[in-house]
Enzyme design. Structure first.
Site, mmCIF file in Angstrom:
data_model
loop_
_atom_site.group_PDB
_atom_site.id
_atom_site.type_symbol
_atom_site.label_atom_id
_atom_site.label_comp_id
_atom_site.label_asym_id
_atom_site.label_seq_id
_atom_site.Cartn_x
_atom_site.Cartn_y
_atom_site.Cartn_z
ATOM 1 N N PRO A 13 1.403 -5.024 -0.557
ATOM 2 C CA PRO A 13 2.051 -6.325 -0.613
ATOM 3 C C PRO A 13 2.227 -6.982 0.752
ATOM 4 O O PRO A 13 2.534 -6.323 1.743
ATOM 5 C CB PRO A 13 3.404 -6.034 -1.256
ATOM 6 C CG PRO A 13 3.627 -4.586 -1.109
ATOM 7 C CD PRO A 13 2.277 -3.957 -1.064
ATOM 8 N N ASN A 14 1.997 -8.271 0.751
ATOM 9 C CA ASN A 14 2.196 -9.181 1.872
ATOM 10 C C ASN A 14 1.144 -9.047 2.975
ATOM 11 O O ASN A 14 1.156 -9.831 3.918
ATOM 12 C CB ASN A 14 3.612 -9.047 2.462
ATOM 13 C CG ASN A 14 4.664 -9.377 1.435
ATOM 14 O OD1 ASN A 14 4.578 -10.413 0.781
ATOM 15 N ND2 ASN A 14 5.628 -8.495 1.257
ATOM 16 N N ARG A 21 2.421 -14.017 8.923
ATOM 17 C CA ARG A 21 3.706 -13.385 8.624
ATOM 18 C C ARG A 21 4.178 -12.577 9.834
ATOM 19 O O ARG A 21 3.516 -11.635 10.247
ATOM 20 C CB ARG A 21 3.585 -12.453 7.419
ATOM 21 C CG ARG A 21 4.861 -11.700 7.135
ATOM 22 C CD ARG A 21 4.692 -10.717 5.986
ATOM 23 N NE ARG A 21 5.910 -9.945 5.834
ATOM 24 C CZ ARG A 21 5.937 -8.629 5.706
ATOM 25 N NH1 ARG A 21 4.824 -7.936 5.671
ATOM 26 N NH2 ARG A 21 7.084 -8.003 5.584
ATOM 27 N N ASN A 78 -2.794 1.188 3.536
ATOM 28 C CA ASN A 78 -1.594 0.552 4.074
ATOM 29 C C ASN A 78 -0.845 0.029 2.853
ATOM 30 O O ASN A 78 -1.150 -1.044 2.340
ATOM 31 C CB ASN A 78 -1.935 -0.581 5.043
ATOM 32 C CG ASN A 78 -0.694 -1.192 5.668
ATOM 33 O OD1 ASN A 78 0.411 -1.033 5.164
ATOM 34 N ND2 ASN A 78 -0.883 -1.911 6.762
ATOM 35 N N ALA A 81 5.291 -2.307 1.922
ATOM 36 C CA ALA A 81 6.641 -1.913 1.504
ATOM 37 C C ALA A 81 6.641 -0.853 0.412
ATOM 38 O O ALA A 81 7.614 -0.103 0.276
ATOM 39 C CB ALA A 81 7.421 -3.141 1.048
ATOM 40 N N GLU A 102 -2.891 7.299 5.757
ATOM 41 C CA GLU A 102 -1.873 6.244 5.758
ATOM 42 C C GLU A 102 -1.959 5.477 7.073
ATOM 43 O O GLU A 102 -2.037 6.078 8.142
ATOM 44 C CB GLU A 102 -0.494 6.883 5.607
ATOM 45 C CG GLU A 102 0.652 5.906 5.652
ATOM 46 C CD GLU A 102 2.009 6.606 5.608
ATOM 47 O OE1 GLU A 102 2.934 5.999 5.050
ATOM 48 O OE2 GLU A 102 2.147 7.730 6.140
ATOM 49 N N HIS A 104 -0.191 2.012 9.198
ATOM 50 C CA HIS A 104 0.775 0.918 9.320
ATOM 51 C C HIS A 104 0.535 0.218 10.640
ATOM 52 O O HIS A 104 0.365 0.878 11.676
ATOM 53 C CB HIS A 104 2.217 1.427 9.249
ATOM 54 C CG HIS A 104 2.558 1.993 7.920
ATOM 55 N ND1 HIS A 104 2.788 1.209 6.815
ATOM 56 C CD2 HIS A 104 2.652 3.272 7.509
ATOM 57 C CE1 HIS A 104 3.023 1.990 5.779
ATOM 58 N NE2 HIS A 104 2.943 3.249 6.171
ATOM 59 N N ARG A 111 11.750 0.645 13.283
ATOM 60 C CA ARG A 111 12.263 -0.541 12.582
ATOM 61 C C ARG A 111 13.508 -0.180 11.775
ATOM 62 O O ARG A 111 14.183 0.806 12.065
ATOM 63 C CB ARG A 111 11.143 -1.144 11.726
ATOM 64 C CG ARG A 111 9.964 -1.589 12.621
ATOM 65 C CD ARG A 111 8.889 -2.300 11.902
ATOM 66 N NE ARG A 111 9.396 -3.500 11.266
ATOM 67 C CZ ARG A 111 8.757 -4.141 10.282
ATOM 68 N NH1 ARG A 111 7.600 -3.675 9.850
ATOM 69 N NH2 ARG A 111 9.258 -5.218 9.755
#
Length: 146
Positions: A13-14, A21, A78, A81, A102, A104, A111
């Site tokens: 997502p996103n 973004r 990736n 969320a 994985e 990111h 974060r």
């Protein structure tokens, strides 16, 4: 001509909003830029890449299953969320024999605390975080050696 080994690159997502973004976190490169970089690198490594993105959890689960049925060499994931929330994606990774790497773009451990837990990492072959889109290229290099 022999068929090149396949690596699926799945984005959650996103990630369709890369480049616009929160560029201070994710940079100015778009997902199309990532795909172009990976296609060039894949050719040099003798691989085929199939880069996909969905905002829907079920698509990612289906694509992980597809990676197994297509006998992919690896999956670069990736999960966005969903990394921190999706037991379904974790279970899909566990259910297939295809190694998952994985990735990111940012470093989730630097974060918010809710980003510190990954449901993907315990079932992934490895994780690359915090190196921007270069992490995808590193994951593809690793996938070539699996």
């Amino acid at each position: 001509m022999a068929k090149r080994p396949l690596v699926l690159v799945l984005n959650g997502p996103n990630l369709n909003l890369l480049g616009t973004r929160e560029p201070e976190i994710y940079g100015a490169d778009t997902l199309d830029d990532v795909a172009a970089m990976l296609e060039d690198r894949a050719k040099a490594l003798g691989l085929e890449v199939d880069v996909r993105q969905s905002n829907h959890e079920g698509h990612l689960v289906d694509w992980l299953h597809e990676a197994a049925s297509r006998k992919a060499q690896a999956v670069i994931l990736n999960a966005g969320a969903y990394t921190h929330t999706s037991i379904a994606i974790r279970d899909a990774i566990k259910a297939i024999a295809v190694p998952v790497i994985e990735v990111h773009i940012s470093n989730p451990h630097a974060r918010e605390p809710f980003r510190h837990v990954s449901h993907v990492a315990p079932v992934a072959k490895g994780s690359i975080t915090g190196l921007g889109i270069h992490g995808y290229a590193l994951a593809l290099d690793a996938a070539a050696k699996l």
